[in-house]
Design a protein around this motif. Structure first.
Motif, short mmCIF file in Angstrom:
data_model
loop_
_atom_site.label_atom_id
_atom_site.label_comp_id
_atom_site.label_asym_id
_atom_site.label_seq_id
_atom_site.Cartn_x
_atom_site.Cartn_y
_atom_site.Cartn_z
N LYS A 56 0.68 -1.36 0.03
CA LYS A 56 -0.03 0.09 -0.04
C LYS A 56 0.80 1.35 -0.22
O LYS A 56 2.11 1.20 0.49
CB LYS A 56 -0.89 -0.07 1.28
N GLY A 57 0.20 2.38 -0.72
CA GLY A 57 1.24 3.49 -0.55
C GLY A 57 2.12 3.50 -1.76
O GLY A 57 2.27 2.80 -2.47
N GLU A 58 2.90 4.68 -1.70
CA GLU A 58 3.93 4.81 -2.78
C GLU A 58 5.37 4.35 -2.24
O GLU A 58 5.54 4.03 -1.32
CB GLU A 58 4.32 6.48 -2.89
N ILE A 59 5.54 3.72 -3.24
CA ILE A 59 6.69 2.79 -3.19
C ILE A 59 8.03 3.10 -4.01
O ILE A 59 8.23 3.49 -4.99
CB ILE A 59 6.73 1.32 -4.08
N VAL A 60 9.12 2.97 -2.93
CA VAL A 60 10.37 3.39 -3.83
C VAL A 60 11.48 2.09 -3.71
O VAL A 60 11.65 1.45 -2.46
CB VAL A 60 11.41 4.51 -2.86
N ILE A 61 11.98 1.45 -4.45
CA ILE A 61 12.68 0.46 -4.71
C ILE A 61 14.33 0.80 -4.68
O ILE A 61 14.61 1.57 -5.50
CB ILE A 61 12.37 -0.59 -6.01
N ILE A 62 15.27 0.45 -4.00
CA ILE A 62 16.66 0.60 -4.05
C ILE A 62 17.23 -0.80 -4.16
O ILE A 62 17.00 -1.58 -3.62
CB ILE A 62 17.13 1.28 -2.54
N VAL A 63 18.07 -0.65 -5.24
CA VAL A 63 18.75 -1.90 -5.74
C VAL A 63 20.25 -1.63 -5.69
O VAL A 63 20.68 -0.75 -6.27
CB VAL A 63 18.26 -2.65 -7.11
N ASN A 64 21.09 -2.61 -5.07
CA ASN A 64 22.58 -2.57 -5.06
C ASN A 64 23.19 -2.68 -6.49
O ASN A 64 22.58 -3.36 -7.36
CB ASN A 64 23.15 -3.73 -4.27
N GLY A 65 24.00 -1.91 -6.73
CA GLY A 65 24.67 -1.94 -8.27
C GLY A 65 25.63 -3.25 -8.32
O GLY A 65 26.05 -4.09 -7.31
N TYR A 66 25.61 -3.48 -9.61
CA TYR A 66 26.43 -4.62 -9.98
C TYR A 66 27.75 -4.67 -9.66
O TYR A 66 28.38 -5.68 -9.27
CB TYR A 66 26.55 -4.76 -11.70
N ARG A 67 28.43 -3.38 -9.48
CA ARG A 67 29.94 -3.19 -9.17
C ARG A 67 30.13 -3.78 -7.55
O ARG A 67 31.01 -4.48 -7.31
CB ARG A 67 30.20 -1.86 -9.11
N GLU A 68 29.06 -3.38 -6.77
CA GLU A 68 29.06 -3.95 -5.41
C GLU A 68 28.94 -5.35 -5.23
O GLU A 68 29.73 -6.26 -4.52
CB GLU A 68 28.14 -3.36 -4.61
N VAL A 69 28.11 -5.97 -6.31
CA VAL A 69 28.09 -7.45 -6.30
C VAL A 69 29.26 -8.12 -6.51
O VAL A 69 29.78 -9.09 -6.01
CB VAL A 69 26.79 -8.08 -7.38
#
Length: 237
Positions: free
Chosen positions: A213-226
């Motif tokens: 519910k509500g407004e969603i913000v997705i944060i994803v780790n970068g490929y460099r960090e992986v």
């Protein structure tokens, strides 16, 4: 002498986030451009702002810019607000700001609320460098963008609606991998503000069982960090 366009952020939830400077600008300018005057009228009443207000949104901004810039050139001061947050960040505002630049009309943007900054800091993922994607395309160009994000070296940020969150997480798993670290924040600054951290697989499983519910913000780790993590682990084998 030309007037000035003020870009004024408004609260994304908690009205106490409205700054005294923002209130002063809205009270003292000649005109307020609002994404939805009905939504903004609640804010105006709360802070006792009686400045005239007209609609300026994605469906009329192309046709209304000429009249607005004429007012600015004539010396009026005009404030632009969106329903919530900072105008031009996934909201109308860029076209007007660009036209003011072309016509040498002064633009002053006040600092203030925007959803992705607290979501990024809350995530616990690297935030010294990041990529803001806003809303992904719904159809045309979506696959291309997802492929690019799969190898994006920086932490990246996506806005999403609660109805599409599971599909988007499944798409991200396909191009970033099920074990990629991520974080999802919703209802930032509101009573039910929540941040959930885990892998993309864990987050997809959670939201398939729990209606967002509500407004969603997705944060994803970068490929460099992986890749860094993999290199670090290999040293200890």
């Amino acid at each position: 002498m030309s007037g000035k366009l003020y870009i004024v952020p408004t609260p994304i939830g908690n009205l106490e986030d409205m700054t005294p400077r923002a209130i002063s600008v809205l009270k003292n300018c000649n005109l307020i451009l609002a994404e939805d005057t009905r939504t903004s009228n609640v804010l105006m009443k709360h802070f006792g702002i009686n400045t005239p207000m007209i609609s300026h949104h994605k469906f009329n901004e192309h046709s209304s810019i000429e009249n607005i810039t004429k007012k600015l050139i004539a010396g009026e001061s005009i404030a632009l607000i969106s329903d919530a947050g900072t105008p031009a960040i996934s909201d109308p505002g860029f076209l007007l700001s660009r036209e003011c630049r072309r016509l040498n009309i002064q633009v002053e943007t006040l600092p203030g609320s925007t959803a992705f900054v607290p979501a990024l800091v809350n995530s616990g993922l690297p935030c010294e460098r990041f990529c803001f994607e806003g809303f992904l395309p719904l159809k045309k160009g979506r696959t291309t963008r997802l492929k690019e994000l799969g190898s994006e070296p920086r932490t990246f940020i996506i806005y999403e609606s609660p109805l599409r969150i599971v599909k988007t997480l499944q798409n991200l798993i396909e191009y970033c991998g099920i074990d990629r670290e991520a974080s999802i924040s919703r209802e930032i600054s509101k009573i039910h503000e929540t941040t959930i951290r885990g892998t993309l697989g864990e987050l997809a499983d959670y939201f398939s069982k729990n209606q967002a519910k509500g407004e969603i913000v997705i944060i994803v780790n970068g490929y460099r960090e992986v890749q860094k993590d993999k290199t670090h682990k290999n040293k200890f084998k």
